[in-house]
Design an enzyme around this catalytic site. Structure first.
Site, PDB file in Angstrom:
ATOM      1  N   SER A 221       3.607  31.706  17.195  1.00  0.00           N
ATOM      2  CA  SER A 221       4.428  32.513  16.190  1.00  0.00           C
ATOM      3  C   SER A 221       5.511  33.540  16.939  1.00  0.00           C
ATOM      4  O   SER A 221       5.577  33.810  17.885  1.00  0.00           O
ATOM      5  CB  SER A 221       3.864  33.418  15.276  1.00  0.00           C
ATOM      6  OG  SER A 221       2.693  32.930  14.603  1.00  0.00           O
TER       7      SER A 221
HETATM    8  N1  SAH Z   1      -1.797  32.806  16.380  1.00  0.00           N
HETATM    9  C1  SAH Z   1      -1.379  31.225  17.084  1.00  0.00           C
HETATM   10  C2  SAH Z   1      -1.018  30.566  16.201  1.00  0.00           C
HETATM   11  C3  SAH Z   1      -0.959  29.228  16.407  1.00  0.00           C
HETATM   12  S1  SAH Z   1      -0.526  27.898  15.278  1.00  0.00           S
HETATM   13  C4  SAH Z   1      -0.455  31.720  18.180  1.00  0.00           C
HETATM   14  O1  SAH Z   1       0.559  32.540  18.252  1.00  0.00           O
HETATM   15  O2  SAH Z   1      -0.441  30.851  19.318  1.00  0.00           O
HETATM   16  C5  SAH Z   1      -1.892  27.988  14.305  1.00  0.00           C
HETATM   17  C6  SAH Z   1      -3.341  27.541  14.784  1.00  0.00           C
HETATM   18  O3  SAH Z   1      -4.134  27.386  13.834  1.00  0.00           O
HETATM   19  C7  SAH Z   1      -3.171  26.270  15.562  1.00  0.00           C
HETATM   20  O4  SAH Z   1      -3.610  26.272  16.889  1.00  0.00           O
HETATM   21  C8  SAH Z   1      -4.329  25.391  14.736  1.00  0.00           C
HETATM   22  O5  SAH Z   1      -4.805  24.484  15.603  1.00  0.00           O
HETATM   23  C9  SAH Z   1      -5.101  26.385  14.222  1.00  0.00           C
HETATM   24  N2  SAH Z   1      -5.824  25.828  12.921  1.00  0.00           N
HETATM   25  C10 SAH Z   1      -5.438  25.309  11.963  1.00  0.00           C
HETATM   26  N3  SAH Z   1      -6.516  25.120  11.016  1.00  0.00           N
HETATM   27  C11 SAH Z   1      -7.651  25.763  11.506  1.00  0.00           C
HETATM   28  C12 SAH Z   1      -9.126  25.965  11.228  1.00  0.00           C
HETATM   29  N4  SAH Z   1      -9.422  25.312  10.005  1.00  0.00           N
HETATM   30  N5  SAH Z   1      -9.740  26.576  12.148  1.00  0.00           N
HETATM   31  C13 SAH Z   1      -9.275  27.031  13.238  1.00  0.00           C
HETATM   32  N6  SAH Z   1      -8.053  26.922  13.738  1.00  0.00           N
HETATM   33  C14 SAH Z   1      -7.356  26.231  12.804  1.00  0.00           C
END
Ligand code: SAH
Length: 224
Positions: free
Chosen positions: A65
């Site tokens: 993000s």
């Molecule tokens: N806070 C993270 C955001 C990553 S993007 C950062 O700054 O790197 C969002 C993430 O949520 C992705 O890695 C995706 O794989 C994860 N995600 C999506 N659905 C999910 C679920 N049901 N359970 C766990 N993770 C999930």
């Protein structure tokens, strides 16, 4: 092996000043963001942009993000030193590391195992010991592990977008008086929403900001 972190002081200060100008006033959040080296959370190819206020691509087609969004979500949680926090979507672990500076313990769930493994390695490199991270479907909340429950949580942060509303399991795992921050909505028209749990059934809901997040998906990912 010692971790050598290049001197990014000037870039860090520039980002923190920018976040202040954009309206982030929580000094604890700003201090945590100045301290955690964002460059170790992003792929080599985009490392020179690590201290710019932009989202960047990470592995498995996901994104880290934008710093302004990390700051806004973290500040909206109003973290207390004793808080137990649940995070859904560990990704590269950057948001997790920021949370870990500001609360007692972070429980984080990621559905892509390779992302989780890399994030855990970074937590070790940075000597952050108050994060527990697992590969699972975060839409189901934190599971009972070896007969031990961690719910309810003081705060919950979801960093992937729910289509219409937060998963029920997450609302259930929030403490009464606790707060959840989550992007809600379809592609391109999501809103960052804050839910305050007032009783087992009643939530006070506030829209914080229009945002764009990758979608919250069910189950764990197969094939990385
Ligand atoms: N806070 C993270 C955001 C990553 S993007 C950062 O700054 O790197 C969002 C993430 O949520 C992705 O890695 C995706 O794989 C994860 N995600 C999506 N659905 C999910 C679920 N049901 N359970 C766990 N993770 C999930």
């Amino acid at each position: 092996m010692a971790l050598t972190i290049p001197d990014t002081t000037a870039k860090r200060i520039r980002l923190i000043m920018h976040l202040r100008k954009e309206g982030i006033t929580d000094t604890a959040v700003l201090a945590a963001m100045e301290k955690i080296p964002r460059e170790i959370f992003v792929p080599e190819a985009v490392r020179h942009q690590a201290w710019d206020d932009i989202a960047l691509p990470i592995a498995c087609g996901q994104t880290i993000s934008q710093p302004f969004i990390v700051a806004t979500m973290t500040a909206a949680l109003d973290l207390k030193a004793n808080d137990k926090v649940l995070e859904i979507g560990t990704g590269c672990g950057y948001q997790t590391a920021i949370l870990a500076q500001l609360c007692r313990r972070v429980y984080s769930i990621e559905r892509h195992k390779p992302l989780l493994k890399e994030a855990e390695a970074r937590f070790r490199e940075l000597n952050i010991t108050n994060i527990v991270a697992i590969c699972a479907d975060g839409m189901k909340g934190w599971p009972t592990i070896h007969g031990v429950d961690q719910a309810p949580f003081d705060k919950i942060i979801v960093t992937a977008a729910a289509r219409e509303k937060p998963p029920q399991a997450l609302l259930d795992q929030l403490k009464i008086g606790g707060m959840m921050i989550i992007p809600v909505g379809e592609n391109g028209q999501q809103v960052l929403r804050r839910y305050k749990k007032e009783s087992e059934e009643a939530f006070a809901v506030k829209d914080v900001l229009p945002v764009r997040f990758v979608p919250l998906l069910p189950d764990t990912a197969t094939g990385g």
